[in-house]
Design a protein around this motif. Sequence first.
Motif, PDB file in Angstrom:
ATOM      1  N   LEU A   1       0.832  -1.200   0.000  1.00 62.73           N
ATOM      2  CA  LEU A   1       0.000   0.000   0.000  1.00 62.73           C
ATOM      3  C   LEU A   1       0.866   1.250   0.000  1.00 62.73           C
ATOM      4  CD1 LEU A   1      -2.803   1.416   0.342  1.00 62.73           C
ATOM      5  CD2 LEU A   1      -2.452   1.191   2.815  1.00 62.73           C
ATOM      6  N   THR A   2       0.445   2.231  -0.808  1.00 67.71           N
ATOM      7  CA  THR A   2       1.048   3.555  -0.812  1.00 67.71           C
ATOM      8  C   THR A   2      -0.056   4.583  -0.607  1.00 67.71           C
ATOM      9  OG1 THR A   2       2.627   2.778  -2.474  1.00 67.71           O
ATOM     10  CG2 THR A   2       2.576   5.134  -2.045  1.00 67.71           C
ATOM     11  N   LEU A   3       0.134   5.520   0.324  1.00 69.07           N
ATOM     12  CA  LEU A   3      -0.812   6.599   0.568  1.00 69.07           C
ATOM     13  C   LEU A   3      -0.076   7.936   0.507  1.00 69.07           C
ATOM     14  CD1 LEU A   3      -2.822   5.166   3.625  1.00 69.07           C
ATOM     15  CD2 LEU A   3      -3.579   5.277   1.244  1.00 69.07           C
TER      16      LEU A   3
ATOM     17  N   ALA B   1      -1.536  14.261  13.277  1.00 66.88           N
ATOM     18  CA  ALA B   1      -0.225  13.747  13.662  1.00 66.88           C
ATOM     19  C   ALA B   1       0.589  13.369  12.435  1.00 66.88           C
ATOM     20  CB  ALA B   1      -0.391  12.541  14.578  1.00 66.88           C
ATOM     21  N   LYS B   2       1.887  13.589  12.511  1.00 65.85           N
ATOM     22  CA  LYS B   2       2.769  13.204  11.421  1.00 65.85           C
ATOM     23  C   LYS B   2       2.951  11.685  11.405  1.00 65.85           C
ATOM     24  CE  LYS B   2       5.399  17.531  11.298  1.00 65.85           C
ATOM     25  NZ  LYS B   2       6.745  18.161  11.421  1.00 65.85           N
ATOM     26  N   VAL B   3       2.972  11.125  10.197  1.00 64.30           N
ATOM     27  CA  VAL B   3       3.154   9.676  10.068  1.00 64.30           C
ATOM     28  C   VAL B   3       4.622   9.285  10.157  1.00 64.30           C
ATOM     29  CG1 VAL B   3       1.086   9.472   8.628  1.00 64.30           C
ATOM     30  CG2 VAL B   3       3.335   9.708   7.529  1.00 64.30           C
TER      31      VAL B   3
ATOM     32  N   ASP C   1       3.085   5.348   8.375  1.00 65.84           N
ATOM     33  CA  ASP C   1       3.778   5.942   7.231  1.00 65.84           C
ATOM     34  C   ASP C   1       3.723   4.993   6.031  1.00 65.84           C
ATOM     35  OD1 ASP C   1       5.350   7.326   5.482  1.00 65.84           O
ATOM     36  OD2 ASP C   1       7.038   7.600   6.872  1.00 65.84           O
ATOM     37  N   PHE C   2       2.850   5.317   5.087  1.00 64.04           N
ATOM     38  CA  PHE C   2       2.732   4.565   3.838  1.00 64.04           C
ATOM     39  C   PHE C   2       3.103   5.442   2.644  1.00 64.04           C
ATOM     40  CE2 PHE C   2       0.120   1.976   6.637  1.00 64.04           C
ATOM     41  CZ  PHE C   2       0.373   0.686   6.202  1.00 64.04           C
ATOM     42  N   ARG C   3       3.933   6.434   2.881  1.00 65.26           N
ATOM     43  CA  ARG C   3       4.307   7.334   1.779  1.00 65.26           C
ATOM     44  C   ARG C   3       5.134   6.603   0.729  1.00 65.26           C
ATOM     45  NH1 ARG C   3       6.801  12.175   5.121  1.00 65.26           N
ATOM     46  NH2 ARG C   3       7.545  10.357   6.311  1.00 65.26           N
ATOM     47  N   ARG C   4       5.817   5.548   1.138  1.00 58.29           N
ATOM     48  CA  ARG C   4       6.455   4.626   0.205  1.00 58.29           C
ATOM     49  C   ARG C   4       5.788   3.268   0.368  1.00 58.29           C
ATOM     50  NH1 ARG C   4      12.997   5.843   0.372  1.00 58.29           N
ATOM     51  NH2 ARG C   4      12.859   8.029  -0.324  1.00 58.29           N
ATOM     52  N   ALA C   5       5.675   2.551  -0.731  1.00 57.97           N
ATOM     53  CA  ALA C   5       4.951   1.279  -0.698  1.00 57.97           C
ATOM     54  C   ALA C   5       5.555   0.334   0.341  1.00 57.97           C
ATOM     55  CB  ALA C   5       4.978   0.631  -2.077  1.00 57.97           C
TER      56      ALA C   5
ATOM     57  N   GLY D   1       1.036  12.639   4.629  1.00 59.53           N
ATOM     58  CA  GLY D   1       2.070  12.781   5.637  1.00 59.53           C
ATOM     59  C   GLY D   1       1.531  12.913   7.039  1.00 59.53           C
ATOM     60  N   ARG D   2       0.184  12.926   7.177  1.00 55.58           N
ATOM     61  CA  ARG D   2      -0.440  13.045   8.501  1.00 55.58           C
ATOM     62  C   ARG D   2      -1.665  12.133   8.580  1.00 55.58           C
ATOM     63  NH1 ARG D   2      -1.686  19.278   8.780  1.00 55.58           N
ATOM     64  NH2 ARG D   2      -2.257  18.785   6.629  1.00 55.58           N
ATOM     65  N   PHE D   3      -2.073  11.841   9.803  1.00 54.34           N
ATOM     66  CA  PHE D   3      -3.300  11.097  10.038  1.00 54.34           C
ATOM     67  C   PHE D   3      -3.985  11.673  11.270  1.00 54.34           C
ATOM     68  CE2 PHE D   3      -0.533   9.062  13.014  1.00 54.34           C
ATOM     69  CZ  PHE D   3      -1.312   8.413  13.970  1.00 54.34           C
ATOM     70  N   THR D   4      -5.233  11.255  11.508  1.00 54.91           N
ATOM     71  CA  THR D   4      -5.978  11.778  12.656  1.00 54.91           C
ATOM     72  C   THR D   4      -6.061  10.694  13.736  1.00 54.91           C
ATOM     73  OG1 THR D   4      -8.040  11.161  11.528  1.00 54.91           O
ATOM     74  CG2 THR D   4      -7.341  13.447  11.345  1.00 54.91           C
ATOM     75  N   PRO D   5      -5.238  10.801  14.783  1.00 56.19           N
ATOM     76  CA  PRO D   5      -5.317   9.846  15.895  1.00 56.19           C
ATOM     77  C   PRO D   5      -6.701   9.885  16.538  1.00 56.19           C
ATOM     78  CG  PRO D   5      -3.329  11.182  16.050  1.00 56.19           C
ATOM     79  CD  PRO D   5      -4.195  11.806  14.995  1.00 56.19           C
ATOM     80  N   THR D   6      -7.070   8.768  17.186  1.00 60.86           N
ATOM     81  CA  THR D   6      -8.406   8.654  17.768  1.00 60.86           C
ATOM     82  C   THR D   6      -8.332   8.314  19.249  1.00 60.86           C
ATOM     83  OG1 THR D   6      -8.638   6.280  17.334  1.00 60.86           O
ATOM     84  CG2 THR D   6      -9.271   7.795  15.552  1.00 60.86           C
TER      85      THR D   6
END
Length: 382
Positions: free
Chosen positions: A228-230, A249-251, A257-261, A233-238
């Motif tokens: 998977l690649t997304l 939050a920064k991945v 961190d899926f910025r690279r496969a 650079g950030r996501f929403t913690p829960t």
Amino acid sequence: METSRRTIIAAAAAAGVTAATAGTAHAGTGAGKPVKELFGRLADGTKVHRWSLANGGTRLKVISYGGIVQSLEIPDRHGRYANVSLGYGDLASYVVGTTFFGATIGRYGNRIAGGRFTLDGKSYQLSVNDGVNSLHGGAKGFNTKVWDVEGFTSGSDVGLRLHYTSIDGEMGYPGTLRVTVTYTLTRHGDWRIDYAATTDRATVVNLTNHTYYNLAGEGSGGIYDHELTLAAGRFTPTDAGLIPTGELAKVAGTPFDFRRAKPVGRDIRAGHPQLVTAKGFDHNWVLDKGVTARPEHIATLRDPGSGRTLRIATDQPGVQFYSGNFLDGTLVGTSGRTYRQGDGMCLETQHFPDSPNRPAFPSTVLRPGSTYRTTTVHSFSA
């Protein structure tokens, strides 16, 4: 190396096998007229139909109950077809199910904290169906409605238009919302979803599709080897209820961190507190591109074994990646095999969860005189 779409289609045609069932190749690759058949009846006698589409080497089956994608067949690198979406073979399983397999989600995809929000100074209490929270529109969301469906052909495209009117107060939401969801298969085999909605009162809207993917074929096992690649650079913690805390939050330096496969399962057991809470990945990624005027590429999912690759483009600011954490082996899919944890995964393009209660998040408010429009495109290769 990625085989061209034309080569795959030619291989399927050479196989000379019809795609009457999942897992087989079909010879025809051009657009044909949508085919309608009776899929079942609800307890009150309401008919539910299944529509079949084929174009550009992709086959899609959609039922009018929930606007559900019941089957999505694409070829592997050798032209062999498989159904890559999790689902059921009968209507009754969809009616009693709680997994949202393949469904059109609304009026609000994802979670709203406490099932409450305030808009223009007025508070609204929604249907709660996920502990104290409202999930995917409430107990009787759009995934439980029988949609009006019409098939169409347009040039080299073939598709379906699904219509539903959600009345003022349904599941606690204000305003009568008139919704059209258009599924299109293009001559290239892309599956495009266009959402449109209007309202007569200010309301909140966040529509999405809840297809679970397994590019090796549904019922074949887990997706942890999928790469998977997304573009996020950030996501929403829960919190413990899977409601965003408000942080972006920064991945970097985390399992998110899926910025690279990388394989979905590489870090899924890392022990990160957010993974422990969700029993895996069940989070919203903040796409680097933000809200855009047209769909832009945001995700790539690849199964190394079959070579099947899914690329997703959207105009939305977020995507919910759910790794099938709550599949527990009790559900029997279209292949007759059970689904266990990690046997499918979702990539739900969306605005962020709980946005109505988070002014800093991109707005999901729709007002009279405006039209909600959003598009997501799924492209396949091998």
